[in-house]
Design a protein around this motif. Structure first.
Motif, PDB file in Angstrom:
ATOM      1  N   UNK A 188       5.630  -4.117   6.229  1.00 34.42           N
ATOM      2  CA  UNK A 188       5.742  -6.314   5.790  1.00 34.42           C
ATOM      3  C   UNK A 188       4.308  -6.703   6.349  1.00 34.42           C
ATOM      4  N   UNK A 189       3.904  -6.207   7.435  1.00 39.59           N
ATOM      5  CA  UNK A 189       2.610  -7.051   8.343  1.00 39.59           C
ATOM      6  C   UNK A 189       1.494  -7.092   7.138  1.00 39.59           C
ATOM      7  N   UNK A 190       1.954  -6.151   6.942  1.00 36.15           N
ATOM      8  CA  UNK A 190       0.175  -5.561   5.799  1.00 36.15           C
ATOM      9  C   UNK A 190       0.205  -6.193   5.263  1.00 36.15           C
ATOM     10  N   UNK A 191       1.131  -6.040   4.763  1.00 36.63           N
ATOM     11  CA  UNK A 191       1.129  -6.207   3.199  1.00 36.63           C
ATOM     12  C   UNK A 191       1.144  -7.739   3.054  1.00 36.63           C
ATOM     13  N   UNK A 192       1.791  -8.918   4.144  1.00 37.59           N
ATOM     14  CA  UNK A 192       2.073  -9.846   3.959  1.00 37.59           C
ATOM     15  C   UNK A 192       0.278 -10.527   4.684  1.00 37.59           C
ATOM     16  N   UNK A 193      -0.648  -9.996   5.627  1.00 40.91           N
ATOM     17  CA  UNK A 193      -1.769 -10.336   5.341  1.00 40.91           C
ATOM     18  C   UNK A 193      -2.354 -10.349   4.822  1.00 40.91           C
ATOM     19  N   UNK A 194      -2.342  -9.046   3.178  1.00 40.34           N
ATOM     20  CA  UNK A 194      -3.454  -8.735   3.115  1.00 40.34           C
ATOM     21  C   UNK A 194      -2.808 -10.194   1.297  1.00 40.34           C
ATOM     22  N   UNK A 195      -1.521 -10.087   1.192  1.00 42.77           N
ATOM     23  CA  UNK A 195      -1.153 -11.107   0.191  1.00 42.77           C
ATOM     24  C   UNK A 195      -1.720 -12.430   0.475  1.00 42.77           C
ATOM     25  N   UNK A 196      -1.794 -12.922   2.059  1.00 48.68           N
ATOM     26  CA  UNK A 196      -1.904 -14.786   1.904  1.00 48.68           C
ATOM     27  C   UNK A 196      -3.390 -14.005   1.953  1.00 48.68           C
ATOM     28  N   UNK A 197      -4.363 -13.393   2.322  1.00 47.43           N
ATOM     29  CA  UNK A 197      -6.579 -13.500   2.646  1.00 47.43           C
ATOM     30  C   UNK A 197      -6.357 -13.391   0.638  1.00 47.43           C
ATOM     31  N   UNK A 198      -5.058 -12.627   0.161  1.00 50.45           N
ATOM     32  CA  UNK A 198      -6.097 -12.239  -1.637  1.00 50.45           C
ATOM     33  C   UNK A 198      -5.583 -13.872  -2.099  1.00 50.45           C
ATOM     34  N   UNK A 199      -4.761 -14.442  -1.837  1.00 50.48           N
ATOM     35  CA  UNK A 199      -3.986 -16.139  -2.624  1.00 50.48           C
ATOM     36  C   UNK A 199      -5.130 -17.124  -2.408  1.00 50.48           C
ATOM     37  N   UNK A 200      -5.731 -17.187  -0.514  1.00 52.15           N
ATOM     38  CA  UNK A 200      -6.891 -17.901  -0.077  1.00 52.15           C
ATOM     39  C   UNK A 200      -7.897 -17.914  -0.782  1.00 52.15           C
ATOM     40  N   UNK A 201      -7.889 -16.253  -1.150  1.00 50.51           N
ATOM     41  CA  UNK A 201      -9.578 -16.293  -1.815  1.00 50.51           C
ATOM     42  C   UNK A 201      -9.713 -16.952  -3.245  1.00 50.51           C
TER      43      UNK A 201
END
Length: 271
Positions: A188-201
């Motif tokens: 879950x922490x890794x998914x949250x990291x990837x999702x947040x960075x993707x959303x910001x992009x």
């Protein structure tokens, strides 16, 4: 201890200088959004001025920015959700089955400049009558978001011990069941990291939306250009629109920073 004191002072001073250098443009942007164009050009009103909310009223009411906010949210959420849906299982497969060639393809997709694909994309999507719709924006954002998510999650899955899944399969779970019940909750922490960075992009992306969007699918970064005219620039409206674009990202970074930090330190950048 006395020998370390100058180093500590230097470290604190350097940290303060870096923070001020990063925050100064944001502070100037917010302050300029509360000024008239005359006050922005007046050096005497750099610090002390009479704030006005007219620029924000112009942005949110006259310039139809509410619709642009909805467009940006839809494109960012859709591109992030679809990229996570495809990228997390792909990253798990590449990590657990040592798919080195597939990982190399993902890495190449991360290296290729996205601007080099704009002309082929426009040609293909224009022939398919898709230019100007939300679908083409979401697909173009996924081209960058999907490799980013796969790249992050591969390193995260590499850091998770495979013995946990083997123990779950010994207890009767299938490989898919072990992934769904054991590996996925732990990641879950890794998914949250990837999702947040993707959303910001996706939220900040300007280039794809400028070429592939239309008047009704315009996103916020492109809509900011409405305040840049041929003969003049509405700096007050431009700074207010920029503040509207920046505020959601700042809130996400503020409230989700623990997930990003835990995801990065737990293995999302390994491999």
């Amino acid at each position: 201890m006395r020998a370390r004191t100058p180093y500590k002072v230097f470290r604190v001073v350097a940290l303060v200088v870096v923070v001020l250098a990063l925050l100064a443009p944001l502070a100037w942007m917010v302050a300029a959004s509360l000024k008239t164009n005359v006050d922005i050009y007046n050096p005497d009103k750099a610090v002390f001025f009479s704030p006005t909310w007219d620029n924000y009223a112009k942005v949110l009411q006259q310039a139809n920015y509410v619709q642009f906010i909805v467009n940006s949210l839809w494109v960012a959420f859709a591109a992030t959700a679809l990229s996570l849906l495809l990228g997390v299982p792909a990253a798990y497969s590449m990590s657990r089955f040592s798919m080195g060639r597939s990982a190399l393809v993902v890495l190449m997709a991360r290296v290729i400049p996205a601007v080099s694909l704009l002309v082929p994309w426009y040609y293909v999507f224009s022939n398919l009558k898709m230019v100007g719709g939300f679908t083409v924006l979401i697909l173009s954002h996924m081209f960058v978001s999907l490799p980013l998510i796969v790249y992050i999650m591969m390193g995260y899955f590499d850091g998770l011990p495979i013995e946990l899944e083997e123990s779950a399969m010994v207890d009767g779970l299938t490989p898919i069941g072990a992934f769904r019940r054991i590996t996925l909750p732990l990641s879950t922490p890794g998914i949250a990291t990837a999702g947040i960075l993707s959303f910001i992009f996706s939220w900040n992306n300007f280039m794809f939306a400028l070429v592939l969007s239309s008047a009704h699918t315009k996103t916020l970064p492109v809509a900011i250009f409405d305040f840049v005219g041929y003969a003049s620039i509405d700096w007050g409206g431009l700074m207010a629109a920029s503040t509207v674009v920046t505020l959601p990202i700042m809130l996400i970074a503020l409230f989700a920073q623990k997930y990003v930090v835990s995801g990065l330190t737990a293995g999302a950048t390994k491999g």
